[in-house]
Design a protein around this motif. Structure first.
Motif, PDB file in Angstrom:
ATOM      1  N   VAL A 378      43.123  43.641  47.733  1.00  0.00           N
ATOM      2  CA  VAL A 378      43.806  43.200  48.760  1.00  0.00           C
ATOM      3  C   VAL A 378      45.403  42.714  48.515  1.00  0.00           C
ATOM      4  O   VAL A 378      46.079  42.998  49.250  1.00  0.00           O
ATOM      5  N   LEU A 379      45.396  41.916  47.728  1.00  0.00           N
ATOM      6  CA  LEU A 379      46.853  41.231  47.435  1.00  0.00           C
ATOM      7  C   LEU A 379      47.811  42.649  47.009  1.00  0.00           C
ATOM      8  O   LEU A 379      49.074  42.498  47.262  1.00  0.00           O
ATOM      9  N   ARG A 380      47.395  43.665  46.266  1.00  0.00           N
ATOM     10  CA  ARG A 380      48.114  44.644  46.019  1.00  0.00           C
ATOM     11  C   ARG A 380      48.529  45.236  47.303  1.00  0.00           C
ATOM     12  O   ARG A 380      49.764  45.875  47.613  1.00  0.00           O
ATOM     13  N   ALA A 381      47.595  45.589  48.192  1.00  0.00           N
ATOM     14  CA  ALA A 381      47.911  46.097  49.398  1.00  0.00           C
ATOM     15  C   ALA A 381      48.657  45.547  50.139  1.00  0.00           C
ATOM     16  O   ALA A 381      49.368  46.092  51.273  1.00  0.00           O
ATOM     17  N   ALA A 382      48.806  44.200  50.385  1.00  0.00           N
ATOM     18  CA  ALA A 382      49.643  43.211  51.157  1.00  0.00           C
ATOM     19  C   ALA A 382      50.887  42.774  50.787  1.00  0.00           C
ATOM     20  O   ALA A 382      51.400  41.963  51.239  1.00  0.00           O
ATOM     21  N   GLY A 396      40.156  39.362  56.957  1.00  0.00           N
ATOM     22  CA  GLY A 396      39.189  39.198  55.772  1.00  0.00           C
ATOM     23  C   GLY A 396      39.979  38.019  54.843  1.00  0.00           C
ATOM     24  O   GLY A 396      39.113  37.004  54.394  1.00  0.00           O
ATOM     25  N   ALA A 397      41.255  38.000  54.908  1.00  0.00           N
ATOM     26  CA  ALA A 397      42.118  36.959  54.213  1.00  0.00           C
ATOM     27  C   ALA A 397      41.797  35.616  54.883  1.00  0.00           C
ATOM     28  O   ALA A 397      41.363  34.467  54.415  1.00  0.00           O
ATOM     29  N   PRO A 404      43.687  29.031  49.094  1.00  0.00           N
ATOM     30  CA  PRO A 404      45.039  28.742  49.520  1.00  0.00           C
ATOM     31  C   PRO A 404      45.828  29.826  49.568  1.00  0.00           C
ATOM     32  O   PRO A 404      46.493  30.232  50.503  1.00  0.00           O
ATOM     33  N   VAL A 405      45.807  30.791  48.850  1.00  0.00           N
ATOM     34  CA  VAL A 405      46.416  32.023  48.482  1.00  0.00           C
ATOM     35  C   VAL A 405      46.116  33.009  49.763  1.00  0.00           C
ATOM     36  O   VAL A 405      46.891  33.418  50.364  1.00  0.00           O
ATOM     37  N   LEU A 406      44.553  33.155  49.996  1.00  0.00           N
ATOM     38  CA  LEU A 406      44.091  34.073  51.166  1.00  0.00           C
ATOM     39  C   LEU A 406      44.631  33.273  52.344  1.00  0.00           C
ATOM     40  O   LEU A 406      44.986  34.070  53.390  1.00  0.00           O
TER      41      LEU A 406
END
Length: 789
Positions: A378-382, A396-397, A404-406
Motif C-alpha cells: 500500500v505504501l508503494r501505491a500511496a 484500509g490504512a 502511526p505511519v498508516l
C-alpha cells in the motif's frame, strides 16, 4: 474405505508424530502377499504401544523390547536404532492424544454373511483400510526423555516402516528406522475394481494365501450386499507356502453401493466395498437457500430414471466466520493490485474485532505478517495517488490506528478525497465519464470521507461532504435507472429520506429470482464502477444486501443464499473491490456466532431422507450430505431444516438421476465407435473412433470405459506424436481426447489400445463428441456392452 485403483494392493500410508523432542513417521509398504511375520493382535483391531526416547535420555531410538512385540523379524530387532544427541533428559509435558481415523463397524450382510465374532471361534472381520493411518503432530517426552504412543494398526496386510526423528530442547537430534509386518497365517484377499456399471456381470478374483508349512483346506464364502453373487460358497485347498485364486461371479443389477464380505473358515474374514455406477445420462436439479428457517422446495424427478440412480445431495456453505477465516488464509496469495492490497490491509486491521464478534480468537502472529506485507504494498501505491486510488486505500490504512505511519497515511488520503469534491457536490469525474459512473464515484468518495471521524475536524469534514453529496443524489435521482447504481448510492453514499426510499424501490424491482429460490442483482449493460470496470453480479448482489438492510420487503435471505453459493474460498467473489463489498454483506447478514451444534435434515414429502449433526468447527467448511432417493419420480416437496436455525449458513440441494441415453447429433458432427469384437483379460485390444465435423473446429471426444479396462498410454502418446490428438486424459473410468482441427470434409479415424483386467459382460458407458464451449454442437452414442473372456 474404498479402493482407489484397480489391483492396487496395499496403498502406501503415511503417519507422522512429533514427540516433544521426537518426530515419528509410519509407512506401509506394498507387500500384501508376502510372508513377513505375524501381527494377529494388530490385525484383529488390537491396540499397540510404541515407546520412544528423546536424544540424550540414555534410551535413544526405538526400544528393542517394544519392537519385538510387533512380531516382525528384521535386523532392527537385534539392536537399538538411532543416533545419540547431546544434552541430558529434560522434563516435558505428557504425550499428546493420538489422532486416528475411527474404524467403522463391519457392514451388515445378507443372511450367512454376518461376522461370527459372537461365537468366539471365528477371527474378527477385517474392514478398516484407511489410506491415511495416523497423523500426530505433537508428542512430548516425559522427565526421563521417553514417550509411549498407543496406536491401532489398520486391517491391511502389509509391511509397516517406522521412522523416528528426535530432538531435544537444546537442539540435539537423532533418528531411527525400523519396520514390522502385518499378516496372518492364512488369509483371504478379494481383488475388487474401483467401480462397476449397472448391468455388469463380472468374475471377481478372490485370492487365498497360506503362509504356514502345512496345506490348508477350508470353506471359502463370499457374500455381497447390493448385488447378486453366484457360487459364492466352496471349499478350497491351499498348499503350504502357496496361494490359490478363485473366481466368483457377481451381477450388478442397479446403481448404488456394494459391500462384499469374503471369509475363509474361521481364520479370516474381510469386508470391502465399491460403487456401481449408472450407465444413463445424468440429470440434475439444484435449489438453494439459507438455513435461517425451514425451506420447502418443489423438485420434479424424471419418470424414466434408472434403478438405483436417484440420489439427493445437500451442500452446506460456511457463514461469515468461515468466510473471514478463508479470506485471511487466501488474501495474501492473490494477484497484486491496488484494490486487492487495500482489501488485504483492511481485512488485517478489522480481523481481530470481526473474529471476536463471531466467537473466534485471532492469531496475532499471522495478522502481523499479513499487515506487514499489505502495508509495504500500500505504501508503494500511496506515493502519488489519484483520487480513485485514495478512495481505495484510505479505509484500509485507517483500520490500523495503532500504526502511526498508516494512521497518518489514512488521514492524508481522506483529506485529499475531501478536497476533490466540486462545488456542485460531485467527486472525481473526467472526459468521457457517464453520469452513472460519476454518481457511483461520488458515493465511493462519501464512504471514504466518513471513515475518518475520530476527531472534531473529521466529523465536521464528513458532515459537510455528506450534505453536498446528498444534494447530488437528490438532483439526479430521476436519472438513476439501474439497480446497481441505486444500490451503491444507498450502501456507500449519503442518500436519506425520500431519496433513499425511492432508491430501495429501484433495487428491489431490479432483483431477479432463480428457480432454486435464490435472488441476485443483475448488472445492466454500460454500467460501471467508479474505476470504470464492469461490476460482477456477485459485487452487485453484495451491494444490494448492504443497500436493503432493515428493509422488511427485501428478500435478504435469498440474496444471502446466492452470495454464499457464489463464494469460492481461494478466489472469494472476484477482485479486491468485490471481496471488500462481499465480505461486508456477509457480515451484515450473518453476524451472529455459529451455534455449538446444528442438526440438518432433508425430507421428501415429510419423510426424512438424510440427516447429519455438525459442530462449530465443521460448520466453517463446505459440508455435504448424500443419500439414495428412490421413488423421486414426479413432483415432490423437499424440505431442508436446520435445528437451531442458522442464518449464516447457505445450502444447495441437488436431486440427480440417470435416464437412458439417446443418440444425439447437433451442429453437423458425426461419431462412430467400434469396440473390440473379442476381448481377453491381459491382452491389448483396439478401439476405433471415426469422427466427422465441420472444418477448423477443436473437438473433444469422451468415452466412458468399462470397469477394469485400462488405456494403453503408449497408444495415446503415438496419437499425440502423429498430430491427430493434442492431449489426452484418463480418470474416473473415462477417456478424453482433444482432437486437432481438420480441413473441411476430411474424416478422422483414431485408434487406441485398451487392456481389460476383468472378465465378464461389461458396460462401456456413453461416448460423446463436442466442441469445448459450444453445447449446441455435439454428438453422443448410447452405452455399449463388451464381452471380456
Amino acid at each position: 474405505m474404498k479402493q482407489r485403483s484397480w489391483m492396487s494392493g496395499a496403498v502406501g500410508l503415511g503417519v507422522g508424530f512429533v514427540l516433544g523432542g521426537v518426530t515419528l513417521a509410519l509407512v506401509a509398504g506394498d507387500v500384501i502377499r508376502k510372508t513377513l511375520g505375524q501381527s494377529a493382535a494388530a490385525l484383529a483391531g488390537g491396540s499397540m504401544e510404541a515407546t520412544f526416547a528423546a536424544p540424550g535420555s540414555g534410551d535413544e531410538g526405538l526400544k528393542r523390547k517394544a519392537m519385538k512385540s510387533f512380531g516382525s523379524d528384521n535386523s532392527y530387532d537385534d539392536e537399538s536404532v538411532g543416533a545419540r544427541g547431546g544434552g541430558g533428559p529434560e522434563p516435558m509435558m505428557a504425550a499428546a492424544p493420538v489422532m486416528e481415523m475411527a474404524a467403522p463397524p463391519a457392514p451388515e450382510m445378507e443372511e450367512g454373511g454376518v461376522s461370527e465374532d459372537q461365537g468366539g471361534a471365528a477371527a474378527p472381520t477385517r474392514a478398516w483400510f484407511p489410506e491415511t493411518f495416523l497423523f500426530e503432530p505433537l508428542v512430548v517426552t516425559d522427565a526421563n526423555g521417553s514417550a509411549t504412543v498407543p496406536v491401532r494398526v489398520p486391517d491391511r496386510l502389509t509391511q509397516w516402516r517406522v521412522l523416528a526423528l528426535a530432538h531435544s530442547r537444546s537442539g540435539a537430534q537423532a533418528g531411527a528406522v525400523t519396520s514390522f509386518a502385518g499378516t496372518l497365517p492364512t488369509y483371504v484377499d478379494p481383488v475388487l475394481p474401483p467401480f462397476l456399471r449397472a448391468g455388469d456381470t463380472v468374475r471377481l478374483p478372490v485370492q487365498v494365501v497360506n503362509t504356514t508349512d502345512k496345506a490348508v483346506e477350508a470353506a471359502l464364502k463370499v457374500d455381497v450386499k447390493g448385488a447378486q453373487v453366484e457360487a459364492g460358497a466352496r471349499t478350497v485347498r491351499v498348499p503350504a507356502r502357496g496361494s490359490v485364486v478363485e473366481l466368483v461371479t457377481v451381477k450388478a443389477a442397479g446403481a448404488g453401493p456394494v459391500t462384499l464380505r469374503a471369509s475363509l473358515g474361521d481364520t479370516d474374514a474381510v469386508v470391502r466395498d465399491f460403487d456401481v455406477w449408472a450407465t444413463g445420462q445424468p440429470v440434475v436439479q439444484t435449489r438453494g437457500g439459507s438455513l435461517a428457517a425451514p425451506r420447502t422446495l418443489s423438485l420434479v424427478g424424471p419418470s424414466d430414471a434408472q434403478a438405483g440412480s436417484e440420489r439427493v445431495r445437500l451442500q452446506v456453505y460456511p457463514g461469515a466466520l468461515g468466510m473471514v477465516r478463508a479470506e485471511l488464509a487466501a488474501v495474501e496469495r492473490r494477484p497484486v493490485d491496488v484494490a486487492g492490497d487495500a482489501y488485504a490491509l483492511l481485512l488485517a486491521g478489522q480481523a481481530p474485532e470481526l473474529l471476536k464478534s463471531l466467537g473466534e480468537t485471532a492469531d496475532p502472529t499471522a495478522l502481523k505478517a499479513l499487515s506487514l506485507v499489505a502495508t509495504q504494498r500500500v505504501l508503494r501505491a500511496a506515493r502519488a495517488p489519484s483520487i480513485e486510488v485514495a478512495t481505495r486505500l484510505a479505509e484500509g490504512a485507517l483500520a490500523h490506528p495503532d500504526n502511526p505511519v498508516l494512521a497518518r497515511l489514512g488521514e492524508r488520503l481522506v483529506a485529499q478525497v475531501a478536497q476533490a469534491q466540486r462545488p456542485d457536490g460531485t467527486c472525481q469525474g473526467g472526459e468521457g465519464w457517464t453520469l452513472q459512473r460519476l454518481l457511483v464515484a461520488t458515493a465511493s468518495c462519501a464512504r471514504t470521507v466518513r471513515a475518518a471521524q475520530g476527531t472534531p475536524e473529521g466529523k465536521q469534514r464528513a458532515a459537510a461532504f455528506t450534505v453536498r453529496a446528498s444534494g447530488v443524489f437528490e438532483r439526479y435521482l430521476p436519472q438513476v435507472k439501474d439497480g446497481y447504481t441505486a444500490a451503491v448510492l444507498l450502501a456507500e453514499g449519503s442518500a436519506e429520506g425520500s431519496v433513499a426510499d425511492a432508491l430501495r424501490t429501484r433495487v428491489r424491482e431490479a432483483l431477479k429470482s432463480g428457480p432454486d429460490g435464490t435472488a441476485w442483482l443483475p448488472v445492466e449493460p454500460d454500467t460501471v464502477r467508479a474505476d470504470g470496470e464492469l461490476p460482477s453480479e456477485a459485487e452487485a448482489t453484495a451491494m444490494a444486501v448492504l443497500a436493503l438492510q432493515g428493509d422488511a420487503k427485501a428478500p435478504l435471505a435469498d440474496l444471502g443464499a446466492w452470495l454464499l453459493a457464489h463464494y469460492t474460498p481461494g478466489l472469494g467473489w472476484g477482485d479486491g473491490q468485490a471481496n471488500r463489498v462481499g465480505l461486508r454483506a456477509a457480515l451484515a447478514l450473518f453476524k451472529d456466532p455459529l451455534p455449538a451444534r446444528v442438526r440438518v435434515t432433508v425430507a421428501r414429502d415429510g419423510q426424512v431422507v438424510t440427516e447429519g449433526t455438525y459442530d462449530t468447527q465443521a460448520l466453517r467448511e463446505v459440508l455435504a450430505l448424500e443419500a439414495a432417493a428412490p421413488g423421486s419420480a414426479g413432483t415432490h416437496a423437499w424440505t431442508v431444516r436446520a435445528e437451531p436455525a442458522v442464518p449464516g449458513l447457505g445450502f444447495s440441494l441437488a436431486l440427480s438421476a440417470a435416464v437412458p441415453w439417446k443418440s444425439e447429433v447437433k451442429g453437423g458432427l458425426q461419431l462412430a465407435v467400434t469396440g473390440p469384437k473379442e476381448a481377453r483379460v491381459g491382452q491389448l485390444t483396439n478401439v476405433r473412433v471415426q469422427v466427422g465435423a465441420p472444418s477448423s473446429l477443436p473437438l473433444r471426444f469422451q468415452q466412458e470405459l468399462p470397469a477394469g479396462v485400462q488405456v494403453d498410454p503408449a497408444s495415446l502418446a503415438a496419437l499425440v506424436a502423429s498430430g491427430q490428438v493434442t492431449s489426452w486424459d484418463v480418470q474416473d473410468g473415462a477417456l478424453s481426447l482433444d482432437l486437432s482441427p481438420r480441413e473441411q470434409g476430411a474424416p478422422v479415424l483414431v485408434e487406441f489400445r485398451v487392456l481389460p483386467t476383468l472378465a465378464g459382460t461389461l458396460q462401456a458407458g456413453a461416448a460423446r463428441l463436442g466442441v469445448p464451449g459450444r453445447p449446441d454442437i455435439t454428438a453422443s452414442l448410447p452405452p455399449t456392452t463388451w464381452a471380456v473372456r
